[in-house]
Enzyme design. Structure first.
Site, PDB file in Angstrom:
ATOM      1  N   ASP A  90       0.745  -1.175  -0.146  1.00 47.67           N
ATOM      2  CA  ASP A  90      -0.060  -0.011  -0.045  1.00 47.67           C
ATOM      3  C   ASP A  90       0.870   1.123  -0.137  1.00 47.67           C
ATOM      4  O   ASP A  90       2.193   0.984  -0.098  1.00 47.67           O
ATOM      5  CB  ASP A  90      -1.033   0.180   1.224  1.00 47.67           C
ATOM      6  CG  ASP A  90      -0.093  -0.133   2.591  1.00 47.67           C
ATOM      7  OD1 ASP A  90       0.874   0.254   2.574  1.00 47.67           O
ATOM      8  OD2 ASP A  90      -0.971  -0.235   3.488  1.00 47.67           O
ATOM      9  N   ASP A 265      -7.553  -7.964   0.217  1.00 48.28           N
ATOM     10  CA  ASP A 265      -6.560  -7.991   1.417  1.00 48.28           C
ATOM     11  C   ASP A 265      -7.299  -7.606   2.614  1.00 48.28           C
ATOM     12  O   ASP A 265      -8.157  -6.852   2.736  1.00 48.28           O
ATOM     13  CB  ASP A 265      -5.397  -7.173   1.321  1.00 48.28           C
ATOM     14  CG  ASP A 265      -5.744  -5.764   1.790  1.00 48.28           C
ATOM     15  OD1 ASP A 265      -5.355  -5.382   3.119  1.00 48.28           O
ATOM     16  OD2 ASP A 265      -6.290  -4.873   1.035  1.00 48.28           O
TER      17      ASP A 265
END
Length: 371
Positions: A90, A265
């Site tokens: 991320d 996720d």
């Protein structure tokens, strides 16, 4: 490098293959979360055993500790953590924006204090791309402003417009760094369908190879999250992979796939495992409950994971009550294995054109509950 091949659609549910620098991924796929470079209570061999295809690393946390100078010595995150399959990172934005009382946001980026030592730090689209280039993740994410679910329309519009400007800066920095991997854009817009569409339109002009849906599962009611999924999932470009960030329960994964999502996720299966909350085909099981003290059965008699093939509920109950590390390990193996099995079954159901039937049976089984 990224190549996405869409093999089959069944309604909005999709079956594809994603080719990245460290290997191929069959979609839809669930990515276990390795915040600090490790999936909690799992080693890389455990991850291979449960057939994890890709894991997620956290840019913010890895930047703070161990730091880029360490990871760089190993040629990136793969070499540092001993994982040879794809990794997604991320951008660090979510964690920084969570520090609401410790950060200052401007057009340039975000200034904040390190929660580790109090140092003053600055994160911008350019710095995020630099960090992710050093990490050498197969998929990097643009830096975006994570809009809270309760944002007003005006707040959400300003936020998404900033995220679009940051998307453009992220893409330019990524290209200037000659990063050989893939960069995804992130659709924002809070709970406003028209703003989500505005965000998507802006990202399509930048032509990212993949797109994510951000700003969901951030405290909004579940029906609101599902409403946004129904609005956004089906209008994402068909020839690109679709990633739903930070979601969620087994039911959320199924709902996401039903509305065009390819990648997920979430910390839920690992966090719940450490707290003794286990997912099964027939509902959830709380292993700490006294009723399991003498139970000789496995967690789930239909499960082929290492925990279910070798240990009783009674033993797992004992480990949890005693605070033994092995309990967290076995619980985590089971939960992540269960998530991988769900994804594999959905891939097969889409291939066979039987996704709706599979979905109905899944919900019927889960509603039964465990005994």
């Amino acid at each position: 490098m990224l190549k996405f091949t869409l093999h089959k659609k069944d309604g909005y549910a999709r079956r594809g293959t994603l080719e990245l620098n460290h290997g191929k991924i069959e979609t839809p796929v669930f990515m276990p979360v390795g915040t600090y470079g490790s999936v909690k209570a799992m080693n890389p061999q455990n991850l291979h055993d449960i057939k994890a295809q890709i894991i997620l690393g956290n840019t913010y946390h890895l930047w703070l500790r161990p730091g880029l100078e360490v990871v760089e010595q190993f040629g990136g995150l793969h070499g540092f953590i001993g994982w040879d399959k794809p990794i997604l990172t991320d951008s660090g934005g979510f964690q920084v924006f969570s520090l609401s009382d410790m950060r200052k946001l401007t057009e340039e980026g975000c200034t904040f204090k390190s929660p580790i030592n109090g140092d003053k730090l600055f994160l911008s689209p350019e710095i995020s791309m630099k960090i992710q280039t050093v990490l050498n993740s197969d998929i990097a994410m643009q830096l975006d402003e994570c809009t809270p679910g309760e944002a007003t329309r005006e707040q959400a519009r300003k936020s998404l417009q900033m995220s679009l400007r940051w998307a453009e800066r992220s893409k330019k920095a990524f290209e200037d760094l000659k990063n050989p991997n893939a960069l995804f854009g992130i659709v924002q817009g809070a709970m406003y369908e028209d703003l989500r569409e505005e965000s998507l339109k802006g990202l399509e002009e930048l032509d990212f190879p993949g797109l994510a849906i951000g700003g969901l599962s951030v405290g909004e009611p579940k029906p609101e999250m599902y409403r946004m999924l129904r609005a956004v999932g089906p209008i994402l470009p068909e020839h690109k992979p679709h990633y739903l960030m930070g979601v969620g329960t087994p039911e959320d994964l199924v709902y996401g796939v039903a509305h065009g999502v390819d990648m997920f996720d979430c910390v839920m299966p690992t966090r719940n495992a450490r707290n003794g909350w286990l997912f099964t085909r027939f509902g959830d099981l709380k292993i700490k409950n006294a009723k399991h003290k003498l139970d000789k059965r496995p967690i789930d008699e239909s499960c082929t994971c290492y925990a279910c093939q070798n240990f009783s509920r009674a033993y797992l109950h004992h480990l949890h009550r005693a605070g033994e590390i092995l309990g967290a390990q076995l619980n985590t193996i089971h939960n992540l294995h269960f998530y991988q099995v769900i994804m594999a079954e959905m891939r097969e159901a889409v291939e066979q054109g039987k996704f709706a039937d599979w979905q109905a049976q899944f919900h019927e089984n889960r509603a039964r509950g465990t005994d």
